[in-house]
Design a protein around this motif. Structure first.
Motif, short mmCIF file in Angstrom:
data_model
loop_
_atom_site.label_atom_id
_atom_site.label_comp_id
_atom_site.label_asym_id
_atom_site.label_seq_id
_atom_site.Cartn_x
_atom_site.Cartn_y
_atom_site.Cartn_z
N LEU A 63 0.88 -1.16 0.00
CA LEU A 63 0.00 0.00 0.00
C LEU A 63 0.92 1.21 0.00
O LEU A 63 1.70 1.39 0.93
N THR A 64 0.85 2.01 -1.04
CA THR A 64 1.87 3.02 -1.21
C THR A 64 1.29 4.37 -1.61
O THR A 64 0.11 4.47 -1.96
N ASN A 74 0.46 11.80 0.59
CA ASN A 74 0.35 12.51 -0.68
C ASN A 74 1.71 12.90 -1.24
O ASN A 74 1.81 13.62 -2.20
N GLY A 75 2.80 12.41 -0.63
CA GLY A 75 4.12 12.84 -1.05
C GLY A 75 4.65 12.04 -2.22
O GLY A 75 4.19 10.94 -2.50
N SER A 76 5.63 12.58 -2.91
CA SER A 76 6.26 11.86 -4.00
C SER A 76 7.18 10.79 -3.45
O SER A 76 7.71 10.90 -2.35
N ASN A 92 15.03 9.89 0.65
CA ASN A 92 14.44 8.59 0.88
C ASN A 92 14.59 8.15 2.33
O ASN A 92 13.70 7.48 2.89
N LYS A 93 15.71 8.51 2.95
CA LYS A 93 15.92 8.17 4.35
C LYS A 93 14.88 8.87 5.22
O LYS A 93 14.30 8.27 6.14
N ARG A 94 14.63 10.14 4.92
CA ARG A 94 13.63 10.90 5.67
C ARG A 94 12.23 10.33 5.44
O ARG A 94 11.44 10.18 6.37
N LEU A 95 11.94 9.98 4.18
CA LEU A 95 10.63 9.41 3.85
C LEU A 95 10.42 8.07 4.53
O LEU A 95 9.35 7.78 5.06
N ASP A 138 7.56 5.66 11.38
CA ASP A 138 6.84 6.30 12.48
C ASP A 138 5.33 6.17 12.30
O ASP A 138 4.59 5.91 13.25
N ARG A 139 4.85 6.36 11.05
CA ARG A 139 3.43 6.23 10.79
C ARG A 139 2.94 4.82 11.08
O ARG A 139 1.90 4.63 11.73
#
Length: 347
Positions: free
Chosen positions: A200-201, A331-333, A295-298, A304-305
């Protein structure tokens, strides 16, 4: 569609496609996409609508047939897959009202389809309370009618089979406190072993839905490499990269102006070749510097989510909203390691 994965078929719901809009899209993306759709028979531009989008970058000459099951609500594609095998994929958009939702699954069951290998879409209900936050059961008539259809065609919820105890959701209600996994992919039990990467992305565009994704293995398909490298689109708006590109372009133009005499080793073509190599190297270096950090931050936000979702049992709605909106990444890329970006998928 931000395709971070090599998608072949995208199933879309609530398309609001009219014939005019569909023809415009077909003309605009004629070389890259094949679009097949079913519109709402009463108000095509304002309600309902389902569509299949086939990626011609993956399948150059797709062989398939389309059958409209319920106008604007259900469409079936029979797609040539591995060798002489075909996949029958049903794209559905379930009605919201419980009674209509239950009747919808009964109509599909009564349609006498030859078979369903994959059923996917927006079901507008969940089978299990764990797929809602706060947890609650959906109307019995919906669950039972769908259960009969699922049993008739031997379908299983692939994501739930793979992520047995995980909590994840694809839809966020406008109130910010209600979440549900109403977007799902079901697969024929005998094909489950050929499916992988159930996910799920994020969609990569502003939407209140996430995308359900699965990969099907075609063991007869030839190996396809990565293809020609291209610059990541997001670098075109990167201030540091734009400055480097402007400096390189200025040097290139100045050198062309100073190149009064031509030779085999010094001419506009060789100067351009050097410029192009420098530009490519600069783009690669900037992508290598920027993308891993993003990508590390994402990935940290995703972790966390997921921890938040799987630790919540029952809590005050305001506190739930506060915790979940802390991680607004749906909603992020999404960026690949090589920096490629696309629109993302459902199958």
């Amino acid at each position: 569609m931000d395709m971070t994965k090599p998608d072949t078929v995208l199933a879309v719901q609530e398309t609001h496609l009219t014939n005019e809009r569909a023809q415009d899209l077909r003309a605009l993306f004629s070389e890259s996409l094949r679009i097949e759709y079913s519109q709402d028979p009463t108000n095509a531009g304002a309600a309902r609508g389902v569509a299949f989008i086939i990626n011609l970058r993956i399948v150059k000459e797709p062989i398939y047939t389309i059958k409209e099951i319920i106008p604007g609500r259900a469409i079936l594609i029979e797609l040539q897959w591995a060798g002489d095998k075909k996949l029958r994929i049903l794209n559905v958009y379930g009605p919201n009202p419980a009674n209509d939702n239950a009747d919808f699954w009964k109509k599909i069951s009564d349609a006498r389809l030859r078979g369903i290998d994959i059923m996917l879409g927006d079901f507008n209900f969940v089978e299990d309370p764990v797929d809602r936050l706060p947890a609650r059961e959906d109307r019995t008539e919906c669950v039972e009618a769908f259960g009969d259809l699922k049993e008739k065609y031997h379908l299983i919820d692939g994501w739930r089979m793979t992520h047995t105890n995980e909590k994840a959701y694809t839809y966020v209600h406008t109130n910010g406190t209600s979440h549900s996994r109403i977007d799902r992919i079901y697969i024929k039990r005998t094909l489950f072993s050929l499916a992988s990467n159930w996910d799920l992305t994020e969609a990569g565009i502003a939407t209140d839905h996430r995308l359900a994704f699965v990969e099907m293995v075609d063991y007869k398909a030839p190996y396809i490499g990565k293809g020609r490298w291209s610059a990541p689109v997001h670098l075109m708006t990167d201030e540091k990269m734009r400055g480097q590109m402007q400096d390189l372009a200025k040097s290139f133009i100045d050198e062309l102006k100073d190149n009064a005499t031509h030779s085999q080793t010094k001419n506009p073509q060789t100067v351009y070749l050097v410029f192009k190599k420098k530009l490519i190297n600069a783009l690669r270096a900037r992508a290598k510097e920027k993308i891993p950090r993003m990508n590390k931050r994402l990935e940290a936000l995703r972790t966390d989510r997921d921890k938040t979702l799987n630790s919540i049992q029952e809590m005050d709605p305001e506190r739930t909203k506060e915790k979940l909106t802390k991680y607004p990444i749906s909603n992020g890329s999404v960026l690949r390691k090589d920096g490629g970006t696309w629109l993302q998928n459902m199958f």
